[in-house]
Motif scaffolding. Sequence first.
Motif, PDB file in Angstrom:
ATOM      1  N   GLY B 349       0.782  -1.236   0.000  1.00  0.00           N
ATOM      2  CA  GLY B 349       0.000   0.000   0.000  1.00  0.00           C
ATOM      3  C   GLY B 349       0.808   1.278   0.000  1.00  0.00           C
ATOM      4  N   HIS B 350       1.972   1.270   0.665  1.00  0.00           N
ATOM      5  CA  HIS B 350       2.704   2.527   0.805  1.00  0.00           C
ATOM      6  C   HIS B 350       3.307   3.021  -0.493  1.00  0.00           C
ATOM      7  N   ALA B 351       3.536   2.110  -1.430  1.00  0.00           N
ATOM      8  CA  ALA B 351       4.164   2.506  -2.695  1.00  0.00           C
ATOM      9  C   ALA B 351       3.279   3.481  -3.477  1.00  0.00           C
ATOM     10  N   TYR B 352       1.955   3.360  -3.283  1.00  0.00           N
ATOM     11  CA  TYR B 352       1.039   4.181  -4.084  1.00  0.00           C
ATOM     12  C   TYR B 352       1.120   5.658  -3.718  1.00  0.00           C
ATOM     13  N   GLY B 353       1.610   5.947  -2.521  1.00  0.00           N
ATOM     14  CA  GLY B 353       1.903   7.333  -2.173  1.00  0.00           C
ATOM     15  C   GLY B 353       0.753   8.099  -1.561  1.00  0.00           C
ATOM     16  N   GLY B 354      -0.475   7.753  -1.905  1.00  0.00           N
ATOM     17  CA  GLY B 354      -1.615   8.512  -1.403  1.00  0.00           C
ATOM     18  C   GLY B 354      -2.324   7.777  -0.279  1.00  0.00           C
TER      19      GLY B 354
END
Lengths: 227, 506
Positions: B349-354
Amino acid sequence: MNRDVFLKRVRTAAAAGRSYRVTTNDRVERAAGYVGGGPDPIARFAEQATAAGGQVDVVDDPAAGVARLLQICAQHSARECIAWDHPLVDRWSVRAALAERGISVASAGVLPGEDAATRRRRLLSADVGVTSVGFAAAETGSLAMIDDGGCDTVASLLPPVHVALVSHEQVVADLFDLFDALESRKSADWPSSVVFITGPSKTGDVELKLTTGVHGPKHWHVIVSRS
Amino acid sequence: MADLDTVARESTSHDGGAVDFRAREHHEFLVASRQALESANLQLALARLGDTLGQRNRDAYAAYAGSAAMRELARGIKDRTLAELDQHLEALEASVRRNGGEVHYAADAADARAIVLELLKRRGCRSVVKSKSMTTEEIHLNPALQAAGIETVESDFGEYIIQLAGQRPSHLVAPAVHLTVGEVAEVLSRHAPEPLPADATALAQFARGQLRAKFAAADAGITGANFAVAETGTVVVVENEGNARFTTTLPRVHIAIAGIEKVIPRLADLPVFLKILARAATGQTMSIYTSLLSGPRRAGQANGPEEFHLVLLDNGRTRILEGPLRESLFCIRCGACLNACPVYRAVGGHAYGGVYAGPIGAVLTPLYDGLTQNEHLPHASSLCGACQAACPVKIAIPELLIKLRDRLHEAQHGSGMLESLAYRTWGVLLRSALGYRVATWLASRALGRSQASSRWLRWLPGALGGWTSSRDFPAPARERFRDWWRREGDRAPATPPRGLDSGGRA
């Protein structure tokens, strides 16, 4: 923000968005999602509530139900209970039975002359919460708790053990039937809190490993009487 | 007030140090996803996610004969409601008032934060407990409350861990799924008198003790809303732990924050969604607790808040509502598309940035936060359609992603001269038999011959190199079908040689 400006903005956007509506199959009916309770809704309820992590006893009559309640209290070495002020709790003579075993039972509501802090301490120290239900839905094994006069939501939330007493006429077949039953309450006296409970408090937040009793009750018992 | 929405995004490290993408929102999908792929712990967690929640979702749909019909009905309800959204919001407002509550309208995140702060101030609230809410993440509420000196505690076990770790949730319904039990023990131990064991049950019991005290002392409870029923003025909160029940029962003020798309018209619409929500999210038939909360406690009631406020949030939703990506507003935040997505299961999840991750995040984040800043998100998908197949309201996520790619291309390149020339030439060639013959002959010569030994091209020249920088390109057939047919066609029924014509996988 100004309400009227906000709503006007929504109105304009909703109107423009109508050119982008999706196509859905209008011939689908709610009946297609109806599961119901099968030939024996009480058995279906027991099966579903058990699958959700509950411990369900189906008994022949209220006397057997109260006997089972006393067993559960003994298992958990209960000394203090909080209970609903509810016709079923009275009819089953729950208070007298518990008192006979030396277990104190107090209302989950406000006792005369009791301030909020005292009540909170009393509720938090209770070993078992004894409630009935508004309805029980066989499809999903859910209990519908309607918090109005005497049926305090805290009784099914604060103590580590929750025991719900259910009589056969409170069992409805499907979630749709449950909502049909709630419809009649919709107008004047719609309650501020209706909670559906389907199992003991649960979390899978650490490595998706299921743990019970994280905030609410760890032990969730339902006793259903067939008469 | 400082612009918290910008602050939340300032992830690029100005000091040159490594950036912790778990802690800050960012626009660095490529860097963050590469980091994620290299984290062994994360890869283990993500594999577990697909095998458990993803599999349970598929099993639950399969076990419920009515699931297809209910998903279709739910989709229809969302579509019809959005078409008359203003009327349903007005009905909702009237019902909330009838119940003795108040409705507030927030145009954007800053507006919503100001409303909440003002309400807390007015009632002298110094401490807040929260139940899990993505909408409050979206408006960056916690930093605003803390900046105003209001103690703010997340009460969902996963969110509590995340808050103490100083991180962001990485999944819609399992916010701490990226952490191992050892890491969680380490985080919670910092707040315990002695080190806690790496055991999920013991850690949950520790949190239970800590949070009970917070619930008992909190002045206000803040929640999101899974649904808001217009007809009865009811905010519906679905959960498994009971923390949302505490949050809405013990404090004297309850503030619910909901996006305007959360409204459903009738009480009778609710069971349609309840029959599919938990099945989609966790594979449960029903979540453990579904609370239908309709205003402050009534006369004669011993429990519940004395005040009830519903904050309705726009924050870019009307802009989406009026356009071709309107369908993204159907989302009921179950997380099923995350568990199903091969990209999410690779990068987390954190890779998506938002705030919103996974396939639906790849749609929502560019829409809410800006397309060009999030240019990689619409491309972070193989368009395999697993998300749509898992979605309880059947959102056509692949189509929405393609629309975003279109929009992005338009924004970044306009209608480029070279590109339009290339397509025009293609058109001319394909329109004439001779043109087609010449073109395919040339292609099979130029590409087929050049790397004749392989059916995959590992390198393409010039601008085409963008394709082969991260994947191979299927080589055209060495022999065109038309040539093969001329030679072998009479001697039917021979099996065509492998890789003929398509050049792709045989």
